[in-house]
Design a protein around this motif. Structure first.
Motif, PDB file in Angstrom:
ATOM      1  N   VAL A 167     -11.969   9.391   0.804  1.00 16.87           N
ATOM      2  CA  VAL A 167     -11.907   8.027   0.276  1.00 16.87           C
ATOM      3  C   VAL A 167     -10.443   7.583   0.223  1.00 16.87           C
ATOM      4  O   VAL A 167      -9.640   8.170  -0.506  1.00 16.87           O
ATOM      5  CB  VAL A 167     -12.534   7.926  -1.131  1.00 16.87           C
ATOM      6  N   ILE A 168     -10.098   6.605   1.026  1.00 16.76           N
ATOM      7  CA  ILE A 168      -8.707   6.162   1.126  1.00 16.76           C
ATOM      8  C   ILE A 168      -8.554   4.790   0.472  1.00 16.76           C
ATOM      9  O   ILE A 168      -9.369   3.891   0.698  1.00 16.76           O
ATOM     10  CB  ILE A 168      -8.283   6.080   2.610  1.00 16.76           C
ATOM     11  N   LEU A 169      -7.559   4.684  -0.360  1.00 15.69           N
ATOM     12  CA  LEU A 169      -7.355   3.462  -1.139  1.00 15.69           C
ATOM     13  C   LEU A 169      -5.977   2.883  -0.861  1.00 15.69           C
ATOM     14  O   LEU A 169      -4.967   3.559  -0.986  1.00 15.69           O
ATOM     15  CB  LEU A 169      -7.477   3.826  -2.627  1.00 15.69           C
ATOM     16  N   GLU A 170      -5.941   1.599  -0.476  1.00 17.20           N
ATOM     17  CA  GLU A 170      -4.656   0.919  -0.310  1.00 17.20           C
ATOM     18  C   GLU A 170      -4.655  -0.352  -1.142  1.00 17.20           C
ATOM     19  O   GLU A 170      -5.584  -1.147  -1.063  1.00 17.20           O
ATOM     20  CB  GLU A 170      -4.471   0.489   1.153  1.00 17.20           C
ATOM     21  N   GLY A 175     -17.307  11.782   0.555  1.00 23.60           N
ATOM     22  CA  GLY A 175     -16.810  10.613  -0.181  1.00 23.60           C
ATOM     23  C   GLY A 175     -17.936   9.637  -0.504  1.00 23.60           C
ATOM     24  O   GLY A 175     -18.010   9.085  -1.607  1.00 23.60           O
ATOM     25  N   SER A 176     -18.803   9.465   0.461  1.00 20.85           N
ATOM     26  CA  SER A 176     -19.917   8.546   0.277  1.00 20.85           C
ATOM     27  C   SER A 176     -20.831   9.007  -0.849  1.00 20.85           C
ATOM     28  O   SER A 176     -21.264   8.218  -1.683  1.00 20.85           O
ATOM     29  CB  SER A 176     -20.698   8.442   1.596  1.00 20.85           C
ATOM     30  N   LYS A 187     -20.749   4.847   3.812  1.00 17.32           N
ATOM     31  CA  LYS A 187     -19.468   4.891   4.504  1.00 17.32           C
ATOM     32  C   LYS A 187     -19.113   3.513   5.065  1.00 17.32           C
ATOM     33  O   LYS A 187     -19.982   2.779   5.506  1.00 17.32           O
ATOM     34  CB  LYS A 187     -19.522   5.913   5.656  1.00 17.32           C
ATOM     35  N   GLY A 188     -17.821   3.222   5.057  1.00 21.46           N
ATOM     36  CA  GLY A 188     -17.382   1.926   5.588  1.00 21.46           C
ATOM     37  C   GLY A 188     -16.167   1.410   4.846  1.00 21.46           C
ATOM     38  O   GLY A 188     -15.553   2.131   4.054  1.00 21.46           O
ATOM     39  N   VAL A 189     -15.849   0.150   5.109  1.00 22.74           N
ATOM     40  CA  VAL A 189     -14.673  -0.479   4.510  1.00 22.74           C
ATOM     41  C   VAL A 189     -15.094  -1.426   3.393  1.00 22.74           C
ATOM     42  O   VAL A 189     -16.038  -2.196   3.559  1.00 22.74           O
ATOM     43  CB  VAL A 189     -13.886  -1.268   5.588  1.00 22.74           C
TER      44      VAL A 189
END
Lengths: 297, 297, 297, 297
Positions: free
Chosen positions: B23-26, B47-48, B55-57
Motif C-alpha cells: 500500500v503506497i501513500l503519497e 494490501g487489499s 487493488k487499484g488507485v
C-alpha cells in the motif's frame, strides 16, 4: 397545421362529424355518468391518413367533475383490459420526459411512485408472485436526449433484451389544442408514442415495430401550442360570423403568425395538476398489477 | 466492523501509521496549500486484504477551506489525468443513487447538470467534435433497485453495448466514519463501485471485471453510520485514558449496541451541501470534457 | 450538557427514576396499545430547575408502530383538549423554521397544508362559522432570522395585535438526544418555544409572557447533536461495564471532544420523514379546528 | 378588457401612438444597445384614466438578448436611483405570491436569496453599517391569503410599525398580454402593487396611501390571460386584412368567448425561467444595498 396528440381532438378537426371510413368511434358514460370513455379504432390506411395518426386503438377517459375515485376506476379498468388483450406479463413501465420541466415531468413522476416487483420476484421466486397474484413490474425514467445524449428508445431497447420484457407501458405528457383540455383527458393507446412529441421535439417512435414488444402509451395533455389556441378560436368566431369554411381556412393561412409559433403554454396551476395526475396514474398502475401491496399500505 | 467507503479512512483504522506492504501513500498540498491530494495505491493482494478494498488507485481530494476554485481545479486535474491514463474516449457518466433521498441524490443531481455531447456528435459529425475538442459524453441516472426493480448494472450493461462506450464515470454518495468528513472529501478511484453501498444496500459491483470497460468512480461522503461515530470516539477517549488498544477493542465489542446500528445519519445542512457538491462535480466534468461549451455559457 | 428539547428525555437524564418533587408523570397506552401518551407536569420552581425546563404541561405522544391512524387520533385528541382548556378561539398557527433546510422545515411545511378560515369568516360572517362549526384559523411561516433579518417574535407580535388573536399554535422541529427518537415523538406543551432552539440558534422565547397570548407548542425531533449520541452510548456502556455514575460523569467530562460538537445530524431518510410528519400534523390541526372542510375533501 | 399589468402594454393598447396628454414616455438603449429602458410618467388624472393605471413612474427594462450582465446592471441602476430619489433607508423587501405555484413564486424565491442586514446592524451597531456601507434590509414572504387567511397588507402593516421601516420593495409576478413578453420585461414602479393581481386575485393595494411608506414594486410577467392572446392576434390579423378598428372591436366583442376566460397560461419552461429571474432580481437587490457582502462571496 394545428397540432394535437389527442386522437379525439384530431377527430374533431375533421370537417363536421360525418363518418370517416375506417374510423370507428364508441362513447360510453360510466360510473354514474361521472366519466366518459371514448374508444376510437383506426382500422384502415385511409382512416389513418385522414386522422394523421397510426392505425390502432385510442381510448380516451374524461372526468366530468374533479372526482378522483371514478376516474381512477376507469383508468384501472382500461389498463387491465388492454394489457390482458395483448397478453403482456413482464412489463417495463417507462416514464418519458424531463423531470425538471414540470409540464414534461408526468412520466418520471409516475415512475417515482410505482411499486415495482421484478427484483422481489427474482429474489423470492414465482411462488411469491402467485401468492400475491402480482405482475412482474420494472420501471425506468430514461431522461430526455438533451440530458443524456441518448435516445429513449436506445436505453429501453437495451433493457428489453436484458430483462426479457414482453410489453411496455409508456407514460408521457401530451400536447392538446384546447386550453380547457389541459390535465383533463387521459389517452391510452396501443400505437406507441414519440418521446418529446408533446413538447415539440420529435424522436424515434417507441412502438411494436421499433422495439419488438407491445407498447401501450398513456398520455395526458399538459401543454397547448399557443398558435393553436388562436387558430381554433378565430375559426369558430369567423364561422359563427357567417364566413364559409374555405374562407376561414384562407384567412387563417394568411393570418399574422406570431412569434409564439412553437411556443407551448401550460396552465398556471401546472405544479399541482401534474403532481395530482402523476399520483392518480401511479395508483392506477399499482392497483392494476400489484393490488395486494396497495391494499397493505 | 466500522464501516467506511473512503480508502483514506480505511487506512487510518489500521493500527498506527506504520507501512503496510503493498500500500503506497503519497500526499501533496496544492493550489497555494488550499487543497490536499492523497494518492493511495493498493498493489498487492495482501494490501487489499488488510485494507478491505480492491487493488487499484484511490485519489482523495480534501479542501482545507470552503473555497470553490482550488477544489474545482484539483478535481478537473485528477479526472483528466485518470481518464487519459486509461485512454477512455467515449464516456458514459452514471449518476447512482436515489434522487428523492437528498443524501443519496449526489449522482442523479450531477447528471442533471452535465453537458452531454453524444447526440450532437452523432448529428454534426466528428468534425464538430474535433473543432470544439470535446469528448463523446452521454449520461444516465438509472435510479435505484427499489424504484426500478432493475440492478443499475443491468441498465448500464445494456447501454454500454448499444452505444459502444469505452469507459464509465460513476458518481455516488459514500459513507464516512467521521461526521467531520461529511461533504468534505472527494474520492476518485479506478476500482469501481457498489451502487448503494454508501447507504447500506450492497449491489453487484460496477467494475471493469463485471462491465468489460474501465470504471472510474467518484464519490463524496454524505452519510455516517451512527454506530461508527460512537465507536471511534469511545476508542480515542479510552486510548487517551490509558487503556491499551486490545482492551479498547474488547470494550467496544462488548459495548451496548444501540438500535442505531445501520442507522445512517447526515448533517442538518444536507440539502445545501449536496446541491453545492453536485454543482462542483458537474462543472468539473463539464470542464474536463467539453470545455469549449462551458466557456460559451 | 447533553441537550434535548424533549421533556421526556430531560426526565430520563435525571439519575434513576426516583420521584422529583414538583414533577408529575402520567403514562397511558391508547388506541389498542398502539400509542403511548405521557403527560408531564412541572409544577414547582424546584422541578423546573432540576429539569431545565419551564413550568407547565408537556404531553408526549409516541407511536409504537408506523401506523398513521392511531397517531393522528391521539394528536387530534390532545390538541383539542389543550386548546379547549385554555379557551382559545381565534388561533394563529405559526410554522417556525427554515423551509430550505429539510430537518428544519417541519413548521413551514405544516403551514402549506393547513385549511385557514379567518378570511372566509371575515367574508361570510359568523353564521358561516357557526354553520360549519369551525374555529377562526390563520397561519404564517415567518421564516428564520437569517432569511428575514427579523425575529419571529416581532413578526408574530405585529400580527397578534392586528388580528386580535387569542392563542398561538407554534410548530417547530426539535433536537433529541437519541437517534432512535428521531421523527417518532410528538411533544405538545403550553410553555411556549424558542425558535431555532432545535437547530442550535437560540432566539427570544415565544410564550405567554412575551406575546401576551397562550402559546401551544408542537414539536417533533428531527435532529440530534452528534455529541449527545456519543455521550449517551458511552455512559450506558461504562455503567454496564461496572463503573459508577460518578466515574462515568468524570470520564465523559474528560472525553475527547470532537469537532462534531454543535454538529447536528439527522437521518438519511429525512426528506420522506419530515414530509410525512408535516402531513400528519397539518391533518391533525385541520381535523381539530375545521373538521367540516376536511370531510368535504 | 384585455388585461395587462405592464404599463408599457397598456400604452400599446391605446389607439395608434399619438400623444396622450399627461403621459410622458422616454426610451433609451443602454449597455451597448443590449438593454432598452423605457420610462413612462403618468402625470395627470386624465392620463391615469386613459391608461387605467395610477399616476406615477413606470420603468420598464427589456433585455434584447439572453445576456445576464447588462440586464443585471440596468436593474441595479434603476433600483438604486428610485430608492435614492425617495430617500428610503430602512427597507423591507416583500416577496408577494405563492411559492408552491411556480409562475406565482417569483417574489418568495427572491426573498430566499437575499442578504438581509437588519439583525446584523442591530447586533453590531451603526459603525458596522457605515464600515460596510450597507442599507438596513429586512425581508418577508408573507404568503397568499388562501394559505394564511391574512391579507399581505395586514402582515406587512404590522411589521412596518414594529421595525420602523421607511420604504418597501415589493416583488411580484405579473400578467402580460403577449406570450412573447413572458419572463422578458422587468417593470419598476413607485405606484405600489395589488398582491395577486397578476394571477387574477385582486387584493387591497399595497401603496403609500395604504401603508404610509413608499412602495417600490418590481414585477416580471410570468402569466398571460389565454383570452388576451386570442384577442390580440385576431385584432392584428383583421386590421391587416383591411377591416377598420371599429369593425374589429365589434367583431372581438361578439367573438366566441371560450371557457378559457380567466385561464392564465404560462410557458412550458416556467420552472427554469422563474428560477433564473429570481436569482437575477435577488442579485440586483443585494448589489444595490449590500454590495460589500456580495463581493465577499
Amino acid at each position: 397545421m394545428r397540432r394535437t396528440d389527442l386522437a379525439l381532438e384530431a377527430r374533431e378537426i375533421i370537417e363536421g362529424k360525418e363518418e370517416i371510413s375506417g374510423v370507428i368511434l364508441e362513447e360510453e358514460n360510466k360510473y354514474g355518468n361521472l366519466v366518459k370513455v371514448t374508444k376510437m379504432k383506426i382500422e384502415s390506411n385511409h382512416g389513418s391518413q385522414i386522422m394523421g395518426k397510426p392505425k390502432g386503438v385510442y381510448i380516451t377517459i374524461e372526468s366530468k367533475e374533479e372526482r378522483k375515485e371514478p376516474l381512477l376506476k376507469a383508468i384501472v379498468e382500461q389498463i387491465k383490459k388492454i394489457v390482458e388483450d395483448k397478453g403482456i406479463k413482464k412489463i417495463l413501465v417507462v416514464g418519458l420526459g424531463n423531470r425538471e420541466i414540470t409540464p414534461d415531468a408526468l412520466g418520471p413522476w409516475v415512475i417515482d411512485q410505482l411499486f415495482v416487483t421484478r427484483h422481489l420476484i427474482k429474489e423470492f421466486g414465482q411462488e411469491f408472485q402467485k401468492k400475491y397474484n402480482i405482475h412482474d413490474i420494472s420501471a425506468i425514467a430514461p431522461g430526455v436526449m438533451a440530458q443524456t445524449g441518448i435516445e429513449s428508445g436506445e436505453i429501453i431497447g437495451g433493457i428489453i433484451k436484458k430483462l426479457d420484457i414482453d410489453g411496455i407501458i409508456a407514460i408521457d405528457a401530451l400536447a392538446a389544442r384546447k386550453v380547457q383540455r389541459l390535465y383533463k383527458t387521459i389517452q391510452i393507446t396501443d400505437t406507441g408514442i414519440s418521446p418529446g412529441a408533446g413538447v415539440g421535439n420529435n424522436r424515434k417512435v417507441l412502438n411494436k415495430e421499433n422495439l419488438g414488444v407491445e407498447v401501450i402509451a398513456i398520455g395526458i395533455p399538459t401543454v397547448v401550442d399557443a398558435e393553436t389556441i388562436v387558430e381554433d378560436r378565430v375559426e369558430s368566431s369567423l364561422l359563427k360570423a357567417g364566413f364559409s369554411q374555405k374562407e376561414v381556412d384562407i384567412f387563417i393561412n394568411q393570418m399574422v403568425h406570431g412569434e409564439d409559433r412553437n411556443m407551448f403554454v401550460t396552465g398556471k396551476e401546472v405544479d399541482e395538476k401534474v403532481k395530482n395526475l402523476s399520483e392518480i396514474l401511479a395508483e392506477a398502475i399499482n392497483i392494476s398489477f400489484v393490488k395486494a401491496f396497495t391494499n397493505l399500505s
